[in-house]
Write an enzyme that holds these catalytic residues in place. Structure first.
Site, PDB file in Angstrom:
ATOM      1  N   GLN A   1      26.019 -13.583  58.566  1.00 17.42           N
ATOM      2  CA  GLN A   1      26.460 -14.305  59.777  1.00 17.42           C
ATOM      3  C   GLN A   1      25.256 -15.030  60.417  1.00 17.42           C
ATOM      4  O   GLN A   1      24.330 -15.366  59.717  1.00 17.42           O
ATOM      5  CB  GLN A   1      27.138 -13.363  60.783  1.00 17.42           C
ATOM      6  CG  GLN A   1      28.501 -12.840  60.317  1.00 17.42           C
ATOM      7  CD  GLN A   1      28.407 -11.589  59.466  1.00 17.42           C
ATOM      8  OE1 GLN A   1      27.681 -10.667  59.785  1.00 17.42           O
ATOM      9  NE2 GLN A   1      29.139 -11.537  58.383  1.00 17.42           N
TER      10      GLN A   1
ATOM     11  N   LYS B   1      22.391 -19.518  53.713  1.00 21.71           N
ATOM     12  CA  LYS B   1      21.466 -18.402  53.448  1.00 21.71           C
ATOM     13  C   LYS B   1      21.453 -18.001  51.984  1.00 21.71           C
ATOM     14  O   LYS B   1      20.426 -17.618  51.455  1.00 21.71           O
ATOM     15  CB  LYS B   1      21.863 -17.177  54.295  1.00 21.71           C
ATOM     16  CG  LYS B   1      21.570 -17.334  55.764  1.00 21.71           C
ATOM     17  CD  LYS B   1      21.917 -16.081  56.519  1.00 21.71           C
ATOM     18  CE  LYS B   1      23.398 -15.810  56.600  1.00 21.71           C
ATOM     19  NZ  LYS B   1      24.174 -16.779  57.377  1.00 21.71           N
TER      20      LYS B   1
ATOM     21  N   GLY C   1      30.022 -14.329  53.261  1.00 19.95           N
ATOM     22  CA  GLY C   1      30.322 -14.952  51.982  1.00 19.95           C
ATOM     23  C   GLY C   1      29.146 -15.811  51.573  1.00 19.95           C
ATOM     24  O   GLY C   1      28.753 -16.707  52.316  1.00 19.95           O
ATOM     25  N   HIS C   2      28.535 -15.486  50.468  1.00 21.98           N
ATOM     26  CA  HIS C   2      27.397 -16.269  49.997  1.00 21.98           C
ATOM     27  C   HIS C   2      27.762 -16.948  48.686  1.00 21.98           C
ATOM     28  O   HIS C   2      28.186 -16.279  47.756  1.00 21.98           O
ATOM     29  CB  HIS C   2      26.176 -15.367  49.768  1.00 21.98           C
ATOM     30  CG  HIS C   2      25.582 -14.852  51.038  1.00 21.98           C
ATOM     31  ND1 HIS C   2      24.580 -13.920  51.076  1.00 21.98           N
ATOM     32  CD2 HIS C   2      25.859 -15.155  52.314  1.00 21.98           C
ATOM     33  CE1 HIS C   2      24.269 -13.668  52.331  1.00 21.98           C
ATOM     34  NE2 HIS C   2      25.035 -14.398  53.107  1.00 21.98           N
TER      35      HIS C   2
ATOM     36  N   THR D   1      17.364 -29.342  49.662  1.00 21.79           N
ATOM     37  CA  THR D   1      17.941 -30.691  49.550  1.00 21.79           C
ATOM     38  C   THR D   1      19.158 -30.784  48.625  1.00 21.79           C
ATOM     39  O   THR D   1      19.642 -31.880  48.358  1.00 21.79           O
ATOM     40  CB  THR D   1      16.862 -31.698  49.095  1.00 21.79           C
ATOM     41  OG1 THR D   1      16.283 -31.218  47.876  1.00 21.79           O
ATOM     42  CG2 THR D   1      15.789 -31.871  50.149  1.00 21.79           C
ATOM     43  N   SER D   2      19.624 -29.648  48.133  1.00 23.52           N
ATOM     44  CA  SER D   2      20.894 -29.605  47.389  1.00 23.52           C
ATOM     45  C   SER D   2      21.216 -28.133  47.144  1.00 23.52           C
ATOM     46  O   SER D   2      20.371 -27.273  47.361  1.00 23.52           O
ATOM     47  CB  SER D   2      20.791 -30.357  46.048  1.00 23.52           C
ATOM     48  OG  SER D   2      20.516 -29.461  44.986  1.00 23.52           O
TER      49      SER D   2
ATOM     50  N   ASP E   1      26.930 -19.391  57.949  1.00 25.61           N
ATOM     51  CA  ASP E   1      27.173 -20.472  56.986  1.00 25.61           C
ATOM     52  C   ASP E   1      26.070 -21.525  56.990  1.00 25.61           C
ATOM     53  O   ASP E   1      26.324 -22.704  56.745  1.00 25.61           O
ATOM     54  CB  ASP E   1      28.533 -21.163  57.257  1.00 25.61           C
ATOM     55  CG  ASP E   1      29.658 -20.160  57.376  1.00 25.61           C
ATOM     56  OD1 ASP E   1      29.725 -19.275  56.526  1.00 25.61           O
ATOM     57  OD2 ASP E   1      30.440 -20.265  58.339  1.00 25.61           O
TER      58      ASP E   1
HETATM   59  P1  IMP Z   1      34.543 -10.623  62.119  1.00 25.91           P
HETATM   60  O1  IMP Z   1      33.109 -10.519  61.733  1.00 25.91           O
HETATM   61  O2  IMP Z   1      35.482 -10.645  60.937  1.00 25.91           O
HETATM   62  O3  IMP Z   1      34.939  -9.601  63.145  1.00 25.91           O
HETATM   63  O4  IMP Z   1      34.756 -12.050  62.836  1.00 25.91           O
HETATM   64  C1  IMP Z   1      34.202 -12.347  64.100  1.00 25.91           C
HETATM   65  C2  IMP Z   1      33.718 -13.804  64.170  1.00 25.91           C
HETATM   66  O5  IMP Z   1      32.615 -13.967  63.284  1.00 25.91           O
HETATM   67  C3  IMP Z   1      34.770 -14.837  63.731  1.00 25.91           C
HETATM   68  O6  IMP Z   1      34.568 -16.009  64.514  1.00 25.91           O
HETATM   69  C4  IMP Z   1      34.404 -15.128  62.297  1.00 25.91           C
HETATM   70  O7  IMP Z   1      34.827 -16.405  61.890  1.00 25.91           O
HETATM   71  C5  IMP Z   1      32.881 -15.028  62.365  1.00 25.91           C
HETATM   72  N1  IMP Z   1      32.259 -14.668  61.081  1.00 25.91           N
HETATM   73  C6  IMP Z   1      32.217 -13.452  60.496  1.00 25.91           C
HETATM   74  N2  IMP Z   1      31.538 -13.494  59.340  1.00 25.91           N
HETATM   75  C7  IMP Z   1      31.113 -14.758  59.202  1.00 25.91           C
HETATM   76  C8  IMP Z   1      30.317 -15.420  58.206  1.00 25.91           C
HETATM   77  O8  IMP Z   1      29.843 -14.839  57.228  1.00 25.91           O
HETATM   78  N3  IMP Z   1      30.083 -16.747  58.428  1.00 25.91           N
HETATM   79  C9  IMP Z   1      30.554 -17.395  59.518  1.00 25.91           C
HETATM   80  N4  IMP Z   1      31.283 -16.818  60.459  1.00 25.91           N
HETATM   81  C10 IMP Z   1      31.571 -15.507  60.311  1.00 25.91           C
END
Ligand code: IMP
Length: 430
Positions: free
Chosen positions: A224, A16, A40-41, A414-415, A13
């Protein structure tokens, strides 16, 4: 000409999506190489908000090829519904702009079941996964019982794979008090979705090699963040894939020399979703400020993100493990108006000062941050497109971050708008 890999340098988060979109304009091919629809993007283009999970961000631009590499775990039903959703926003996805590696393992409903059943059973010690079946699908990959994209083309192979998979899962489900899997229903479901997925299937490693030979620019889009890496993250509170830049090579079938410039995405403060250690976490008014102004809610699960000060120890460490050459610093504007800012420069543990996060989980949970305080700024950094538009204290904060993490800023965002970016180094030209 360099290729570029974009990876998160914190717990995900970091913003990206915007950076990948910004760079995808300069790229020809955009490749996802790990993770799945746990990512999630959010992208804002000309005021329209697009939410992508599995599709490479470049899909939103004409003339680009999006690739899902073998390092990803693919939920075919989720992919098709994402394609349908963005079709509703006027973006057409077809074999002309999307390719999926034939050796990509699938996420099936049994994986999602298992993920959720385990989390429920774990009670207080749960990981806080996204519940999408990511972990169980990767387990089956290394356990050599995955159904992969290419298997969908041949019923005999599919039968064989289903037998192996179910022998394992039915035993697990029994232990968890769940019903055995309805094999016929699962097979029918797979055969039904097969043509939709197979239209995109290709030997991605070969296509990428040809594209590279032809001088195309390749952008690898990480999901991630480095602290969720299954080897180097805050284990066991991690995801189940390697999120470091090195994965771009094995997750796509290109050699390590093809990966090119490693751009680490770094948020100007720290957030994490789910459970696990977080030394700089704040549960005071500043934490609330960061969460509210930064709109820190998960794109996939809608969960509130935990927030805290910038942790230079962690980012210095992830810049090393990912081989980051330059960072893209995001969400600086969220710090606008704060009287003073703190940066974590080291940890205290049992009377000792540490310059890195220890590996043992018990120690990770106990480290105490050592902070350095800097003055904040009252002006706005929102929408700045040159350094001259930034308050002096904001520039000092950025320079201090560079110094502490030992890595220069290549881009400053910056935004959420694409053009609100200060470019220091073009990663493709470096
Ligand atoms: P999993 O990937 O669903 O197995 O989750 C494992 C850990 O990774 C958990 O703490 C989730 O919140 C975190 N996580 C998985 N995908 C994301 C992402 O895209 N952004 C932030 N955290 C993530």
């Amino acid at each position: 000409m360099a290729n570029v890999v974009v990876v998160g340098a914190q717990w995900g988060d970091e913003g990206k999506g915007k950076i990948v979109d910004w760079l995808s304009e300069r790229a020809d091919v955009i490749v996802r190489f790990q993770g799945g629809h746990n990512a999630g993007h959010t992208l804002v283009i000309d005021g329209t908000v697009y939410k992508l999970s599995l599709l490479p961000s470049g899909i939103l631009r004409d003339g680009k090829l999006g690739v899902i590499g073998n390092g990803v775990v693919l939920d075919p039903w989720s992919l098709m519904s994402e394609i349908e959703k963005i079709a509703g926003q006027g973006v057409t996805v077809g074999p002309h702009n999307l390719m999926i590696a034939e050796n990509t393992p699938l996420i099936l409903p049994v994986h999602q079941d298992l993920d959720q059943m385990r989390e429920e059973a774990a009670g207080k010690s749960k990981i806080g996964t996204t519940g999408r079946g990511i972990g169980p699908a990767y387990e089956d990959k290394v356990g050599r019982r995955s159904i992969r994209v290419a298997d969908l083309a041949d019923e005999t192979t599919l039968d064989d794979r289903l037998d192996r998979l179910l022998a394992h899962h039915d035993a697990l489900r029994k232990g968890l008090g769940a019903e055995a899997i309805d094999r016929a229903a699962l097979k029918a479901k797979l055969l039904e979705i097969a043509p939709s997925i197979l239209q995109f299937a290709a030997p991605v490693w070969k296509v990428l090699a040809e594209k590279r030979k032809a001088g195309n620019r390749i952008l690898f889009e990480g999901a991630q963040g480095a602290l969720l890496d299954v080897d180097f993250g805050t284990y066991p509170y991690v995801t189940s894939s390697n999120t470091l830049a090195g994965m771009a090579a094995t997750g796509s079938g290109m050699g390590p020399g093809s990966v090119g410039f490693v751009l680490g995405i770094v948020k100007a403060y720290t957030t994490r979703v789910g459970a696990g250690p977080f030394p700089c976490e704040l549960d005071d008014a500043v934490g609330v400020h960061l969460a509210t102004v930064g709109r820190e809610k998960g794109t996939v699960t809608g969960r509130d993100r935990r927030c805290g000060w910038f942790d230079s120890v962690l980012v210095r460490q992830t810049c090393t493990t990912s081989g980051v050459k330059g960072i893209a610093l995001t969400k600086l504007d969220v710090l606008d108006g704060l009287e003073e800012l703190k940066i974590c420069t080291g940890y205290k543990l049992d009377g000792e000062v540490l310059d890195h996060l220890p590996t043992a989980a018990a120690q990770q949970a106990r480290v105490e941050p050592i902070y350095e305080t800097m003055p904040g700024w009252q002006g706005s950094t929102v929408g700045a497109r040159t350094w001259a538009e930034l308050p002096a204290e904001a520039i000092k904060y950025v320079r201090r971050i560079e110094e502490l993490i030992g890595c220069p800023v290549a881009l400053l965002s910056t935004s959420p708008e694409r053009e609100d970016t200060i470019l220091v180094t073009d990663p493709f030209e470096d």
